[in-house]
Design a protein around this motif. Structure first.
Motif, PDB file in Angstrom:
ATOM      1  N   VAL A  25      14.538   9.712   5.629  1.00  0.00           N
ATOM      2  CA  VAL A  25      13.935  10.493   6.790  1.00  0.00           C
ATOM      3  C   VAL A  25      12.423  10.843   5.921  1.00  0.00           C
ATOM      4  CG1 VAL A  25      13.725  12.345   8.314  1.00  0.00           C
ATOM      5  CG2 VAL A  25      15.990  11.004   7.900  1.00  0.00           C
ATOM      6  N   GLU A  28       8.008  11.668   6.681  1.00  0.00           N
ATOM      7  CA  GLU A  28       6.984  12.153   7.779  1.00  0.00           C
ATOM      8  C   GLU A  28       6.392  10.895   8.350  1.00  0.00           C
ATOM      9  OE1 GLU A  28       2.689  14.164   8.060  1.00  0.00           O
ATOM     10  OE2 GLU A  28       3.645  14.103   6.151  1.00  0.00           O
ATOM     11  N   GLU A  44       9.066   9.534  10.970  1.00  0.00           N
ATOM     12  CA  GLU A  44       9.215  10.280  11.978  1.00  0.00           C
ATOM     13  C   GLU A  44       8.032  10.155  13.180  1.00  0.00           C
ATOM     14  OE1 GLU A  44       9.173  15.152  12.789  1.00  0.00           O
ATOM     15  OE2 GLU A  44      10.628  14.348  11.048  1.00  0.00           O
ATOM     16  N   LEU A  46      15.119  12.390  13.871  1.00  0.00           N
ATOM     17  CA  LEU A  46      14.072  11.616  14.860  1.00  0.00           C
ATOM     18  C   LEU A  46      14.241  12.109  16.242  1.00  0.00           C
ATOM     19  CD1 LEU A  46      14.361   8.260  13.048  1.00  0.00           C
ATOM     20  CD2 LEU A  46      12.895   9.903  12.838  1.00  0.00           C
ATOM     21  N   ALA A  69      12.871  15.239  16.745  1.00  0.00           N
ATOM     22  CA  ALA A  69      11.276  15.374  16.870  1.00  0.00           C
ATOM     23  C   ALA A  69      10.835  14.698  18.059  1.00  0.00           C
ATOM     24  CB  ALA A  69      10.927  14.515  15.771  1.00  0.00           C
TER      25      ALA A  69
END
Length: 312
Positions: free
Chosen positions: A91, A93, A96, A147, A150
């Motif tokens: 995971v 940046e 995502e 995810l 977000a």
């Protein structure tokens, strides 16, 4: 000095080698990066892993402190009986942000009805339909992990009425969070646009089938950037033909690459994208790998450690 084994796709090694080396230096970690065969298995401290890489038997790597996946999905390795080391999924940046941008772009595309204008470049001025505003559409996000959370938050920021569903209770500001079997049914009923970002587990396999697709508002849009196994393909094609589902935009499939003769390619109400929604970027992924190695050496909990019982 630590020994870090790269067991990813060989053609990506020229990209990952400098990215990983830079991230490790920045984290203050002295390490040598090796490929399989360049170090004895018992000397390896950490394995940077992708299921498409050469390592499938983890037994020789008995001293390895963790297996650090470059992929968000771990369904192809989590059940490996030789894997006894801690397993961490990716995971980061970049991954995502890529997922959020794909989801937001596709939701807005369907919300605004942009396909109608893109496919009708025939000189006719069609301004009889004013596009809706975001609060007029209900969007459901299946999966409220990193995810999914977000994406749901980004859509709520745009003004959509967002419902989120997860297997266990979650609390996300600005999102109507539901969970469990009853919650799933209600979440589907609200889904004028449905976004699935669920992992691949026995519980999610075939979750979108004839019964559950029938709960959607007629003409709903289905977006799947999560896992191809979520969808019963025959049921979705039937729902599309009947108009129960108005359009499906799919980024993941049970078989990849999607076979050229698959019905999705020719269906007028299906858009296929080639598994591009959440790609791993070497720069940002390497930073996560380096941080997990730092944590391992400092005795701190690993980031994104996989729960073997849940499968993610």
């Amino acid at each position: 000095m630590l020994t870090v084994l790269y067991s990813g796709e060989s053609d990506l090694w020229p990209v990952y080698e400098p990215a990983l080396a830079a991230a490790l230096r920045e984290a203050g970690i002295a390490a040598r990066l090796v490929l399989p065969g360049e170090a004895t298995p018992e000397s390896v401290d950490y394995i940077v892993f992708a299921p498409s890489g050469p390592v499938a038997d983890f037994t020789p790597y008995r001293q390895a402190k963790a297996v650090l996946s470059l992929w968000a999905g771990v369904e192809r390795v989590v059940g490996n009986p030789t894997l006894t080391q801690p397993l961490c999924r990716m995971v980061d940046e970049g991954l995502e942000r890529g997922m959020v941008e794909w989801v937001a772009g596709q939701v807005l595309r369907h919300h605004l009805g942009l396909d109608r204008h893109i496919t009708a470049q025939d000189g006719v001025w069609r301004n009889d339909q004013v596009p809706p505003l975001a609060p007029e559409h209900g969007v459901t996000v299946l999966g409220l992990g990193v995810l999914g959370r977000a994406c749901a938050t980004a859509l709520a920021t745009l003004g959509f009425r967002v419902t989120g569903w997860s297997r266990s209770p979650k609390d996300v500001p600005g999102i109507a969070c539901l969970h469990g079997a009853d919650g799933l049914n209600e979440a589907l009923r609200r889904a004028e646009i449905l976004v699935s970002i669920l992992p691949d587990t026995p519980e999610t396999n075939g979750l979108l089938n004839a019964e559950t697709l029938a709960l959607l508002p007629p003409g709903a849009v289905v977006l799947n950037p999560g896992r191809g196994t979520l969808i019963d393909d025959a049921a979705l094609l039937s729902a599309l033909d009947a108009g129960q589902v108005g359009h499906a935009t799919l980024d993941v499939f049970r078989t990849e690459p999607l076979p050229p003769d698959h019905p999705y390619w020719a269906h007028p109400h299906v858009t296929v994208t080639p598994h591009i929604a959440a790609a791993t970027r070497p720069g940002s992924a390497s930073a996560v790998i380096a941080e997990n190695i730092r944590r391992g050496e400092a005795g701190e909990p690993f980031l994104h450690r996989v729960d073997r019982d849940r499968g993610y």
